[in-house]
Design a protein around this motif. Sequence first.
Motif, PDB file in Angstrom:
ATOM      1  N   ILE A 174       0.832  -1.202   0.000  1.00 20.85           N
ATOM      2  CA  ILE A 174       0.000   0.000   0.000  1.00 20.85           C
ATOM      3  C   ILE A 174       0.865   1.249   0.000  1.00 20.85           C
ATOM      4  O   ILE A 174       0.497   2.274  -0.540  1.00 20.85           O
ATOM      5  CB  ILE A 174      -0.892   0.016   1.266  1.00 20.85           C
ATOM      6  N   HIS A 175       2.037   1.136   0.611  1.00 18.41           N
ATOM      7  CA  HIS A 175       2.795   2.347   0.911  1.00 18.41           C
ATOM      8  C   HIS A 175       3.699   2.837  -0.205  1.00 18.41           C
ATOM      9  O   HIS A 175       4.479   3.743  -0.010  1.00 18.41           O
ATOM     10  CB  HIS A 175       3.609   2.144   2.188  1.00 18.41           C
ATOM     11  N   ILE A 184       6.273   5.872   4.127  1.00 17.82           N
ATOM     12  CA  ILE A 184       6.100   6.237   5.538  1.00 17.82           C
ATOM     13  C   ILE A 184       7.452   6.269   6.234  1.00 17.82           C
ATOM     14  O   ILE A 184       8.268   5.357   6.081  1.00 17.82           O
ATOM     15  CB  ILE A 184       5.161   5.258   6.255  1.00 17.82           C
ATOM     16  N   HIS A 238      -5.732  -2.298  10.251  1.00 20.43           N
ATOM     17  CA  HIS A 238      -4.347  -1.835  10.138  1.00 20.43           C
ATOM     18  C   HIS A 238      -4.079  -0.781  11.219  1.00 20.43           C
ATOM     19  O   HIS A 238      -4.855   0.157  11.367  1.00 20.43           O
ATOM     20  CB  HIS A 238      -4.161  -1.236   8.736  1.00 20.43           C
ATOM     21  N   LEU A 258      -1.245   1.882  12.587  1.00 14.51           N
ATOM     22  CA  LEU A 258      -0.004   2.556  12.196  1.00 14.51           C
ATOM     23  C   LEU A 258       0.370   3.561  13.275  1.00 14.51           C
ATOM     24  O   LEU A 258      -0.407   4.446  13.618  1.00 14.51           O
ATOM     25  CB  LEU A 258      -0.243   3.266  10.861  1.00 14.51           C
ATOM     26  N   ILE A 314       3.844  10.643   6.646  1.00 13.61           N
ATOM     27  CA  ILE A 314       3.455   9.795   5.521  1.00 13.61           C
ATOM     28  C   ILE A 314       3.504  10.624   4.256  1.00 13.61           C
ATOM     29  O   ILE A 314       2.833  11.648   4.151  1.00 13.61           O
ATOM     30  CB  ILE A 314       2.036   9.215   5.709  1.00 13.61           C
ATOM     31  N   HIS A 340       0.735   9.310  -1.369  1.00 14.72           N
ATOM     32  CA  HIS A 340       0.607   8.005  -2.021  1.00 14.72           C
ATOM     33  C   HIS A 340      -0.880   7.720  -2.232  1.00 14.72           C
ATOM     34  O   HIS A 340      -1.736   8.390  -1.654  1.00 14.72           O
ATOM     35  CB  HIS A 340       1.224   6.904  -1.145  1.00 14.72           C
ATOM     36  N   ASP A 357      -3.396   4.336  -1.923  1.00 18.40           N
ATOM     37  CA  ASP A 357      -3.403   2.958  -1.448  1.00 18.40           C
ATOM     38  C   ASP A 357      -3.580   1.994  -2.623  1.00 18.40           C
ATOM     39  O   ASP A 357      -4.313   2.273  -3.576  1.00 18.40           O
ATOM     40  CB  ASP A 357      -4.545   2.736  -0.453  1.00 18.40           C
ATOM     41  N   MET A 374      -4.101  15.794   7.307  1.00 14.68           N
ATOM     42  CA  MET A 374      -4.022  14.951   6.118  1.00 14.68           C
ATOM     43  C   MET A 374      -4.240  15.841   4.901  1.00 14.68           C
ATOM     44  O   MET A 374      -5.185  16.611   4.854  1.00 14.68           O
ATOM     45  CB  MET A 374      -5.072  13.843   6.146  1.00 14.68           C
ATOM     46  N   TYR A 420     -11.864   9.786  10.076  1.00 12.60           N
ATOM     47  CA  TYR A 420     -11.957  10.295   8.704  1.00 12.60           C
ATOM     48  C   TYR A 420     -12.367   9.156   7.776  1.00 12.60           C
ATOM     49  O   TYR A 420     -12.081   7.990   8.035  1.00 12.60           O
ATOM     50  CB  TYR A 420     -10.641  10.932   8.228  1.00 12.60           C
ATOM     51  N   HIS A 449      -2.921  10.929  -0.695  1.00 13.36           N
ATOM     52  CA  HIS A 449      -3.084  11.424   0.677  1.00 13.36           C
ATOM     53  C   HIS A 449      -1.756  11.296   1.402  1.00 13.36           C
ATOM     54  O   HIS A 449      -0.921  10.469   1.058  1.00 13.36           O
ATOM     55  CB  HIS A 449      -4.229  10.729   1.418  1.00 13.36           C
ATOM     56  N   ARG A 499       1.404   9.711  16.891  1.00 11.86           N
ATOM     57  CA  ARG A 499       0.014   9.509  16.453  1.00 11.86           C
ATOM     58  C   ARG A 499      -0.187   8.059  16.058  1.00 11.86           C
ATOM     59  O   ARG A 499       0.618   7.487  15.324  1.00 11.86           O
ATOM     60  CB  ARG A 499      -0.292  10.407  15.258  1.00 11.86           C
ATOM     61  N   SER A 554      -2.907   5.553  14.154  1.00  7.48           N
ATOM     62  CA  SER A 554      -4.153   5.464  13.401  1.00  7.48           C
ATOM     63  C   SER A 554      -4.618   4.014  13.340  1.00  7.48           C
ATOM     64  O   SER A 554      -3.805   3.081  13.313  1.00  7.48           O
ATOM     65  CB  SER A 554      -3.987   6.052  12.003  1.00  7.48           C
ATOM     66  N   ILE A 581      -7.063   1.799  11.058  1.00  5.61           N
ATOM     67  CA  ILE A 581      -7.640   1.993   9.725  1.00  5.61           C
ATOM     68  C   ILE A 581      -8.410   0.757   9.245  1.00  5.61           C
ATOM     69  O   ILE A 581      -7.877  -0.356   9.233  1.00  5.61           O
ATOM     70  CB  ILE A 581      -6.513   2.309   8.703  1.00  5.61           C
ATOM     71  N   ARG A 601     -10.529  -0.916   6.019  1.00  4.33           N
ATOM     72  CA  ARG A 601     -10.642  -0.810   4.556  1.00  4.33           C
ATOM     73  C   ARG A 601     -11.592  -1.892   4.049  1.00  4.33           C
ATOM     74  O   ARG A 601     -11.749  -2.934   4.700  1.00  4.33           O
ATOM     75  CB  ARG A 601      -9.267  -0.995   3.900  1.00  4.33           C
TER      76      ARG A 601
HETATM   77  C1  OGA Z   1      -1.741   4.322   5.002  1.00  5.08           C
HETATM   78  C2  OGA Z   1      -2.214   5.684   5.340  1.00  5.08           C
HETATM   79  C3  OGA Z   1      -3.136   7.179   6.983  1.00  5.08           C
HETATM   80  C4  OGA Z   1      -3.288   7.304   8.454  1.00  5.08           C
HETATM   81  O1  OGA Z   1      -1.334   3.586   5.905  1.00  5.08           O
HETATM   82  O2  OGA Z   1      -1.801   3.959   3.811  1.00  5.08           O
HETATM   83  O3  OGA Z   1      -2.390   6.462   4.450  1.00  5.08           O
HETATM   84  O4  OGA Z   1      -4.285   7.879   8.891  1.00  5.08           O
HETATM   85  N1  OGA Z   1      -2.466   5.997   6.631  1.00  5.08           N
HETATM   86  O5  OGA Z   1      -2.419   6.821   9.174  1.00  5.08           O
END
Ligand code: OGA
Length: 227
Positions: free
Chosen positions: A11-12, A90, A128, A130, A138, A141, A143, A163, A185, A197, A217, A219, A221, A223
């Motif tokens: 993804i990254h 990232i 996910h 992060l 970040i 990119h 996804d 973002m 978001y 993003h 931070r 996150s 996530i 999907r």
């Molecule tokens: C990703 C991404 C955004 C976030 O992992 O692909 O864009 O909110 N993360 O961490």
Amino acid sequence: MKLLLAALKHIHKPAASCRQQLRRSSGGLSALGEEAAVVGSSRELVRRLGSRVEVRTGFISEEEEAALLLELEPGLKKKRYEFDHWDDAIHGYRETERVRWGAACEEILNRVRSEAFPEGSSLLGPVHVLDLDKTGFIKPHIDSVKFCGSTIAGLSLLSDSIMRLVKENDSSEWLDLLLSRRSLYILRDEARYDFTHEILKDEESVFNGQRVPRDRRISVICRNLPG
Ligand code: OGA
Ligand code: MN
């Protein structure tokens, strides 16, 4: 497990066309007044793309944030932040993915899923996670379209952040999202496919002229799968 992490890594990959300098028009325009969490290069874009972008400020409570952290911190602390992969999208991050959650977290995630995805959509099984260091960020990119569907929904823990979305073939079109701590978001359709993003680094973290300090931070996530 190994395979899933490899897929997430995929993804990254930043889109090559997004490494160019951004040409920013001066001053963001807000369509919603003082409190808006989305500003952009034009009112028209905020209105048009705004329907494909949502920021829900205060989506989770302090107690819910604490419940997520309690579940995530032990696993994350065992990993080291990665800084030295120059070609990664990232920098300064560690990550994990989780399929099974305790009851309190599962309830939060079900609320995210029911807000972000239509009923009956097929979701990517693992969530996910992060963890960006204070100095982490970040880069722009998109996804992977191979592994992820039309919708990306993320909770932000521990810190506010910005973002930025930039149109892939026209960098004069952009939106900035103020992702406040405990917000959700959601990026859908063209916001997810046609715009890169990124999460801004602390030094660049300014929203609509206002400095937004970036700290560590995390996150979380969700999907969906490609249709
Ligand atoms: C990703 C991404 C955004 C976030 O992992 O692909 O864009 O909110 N993360 O961490
Ligand atoms: Mn992404």
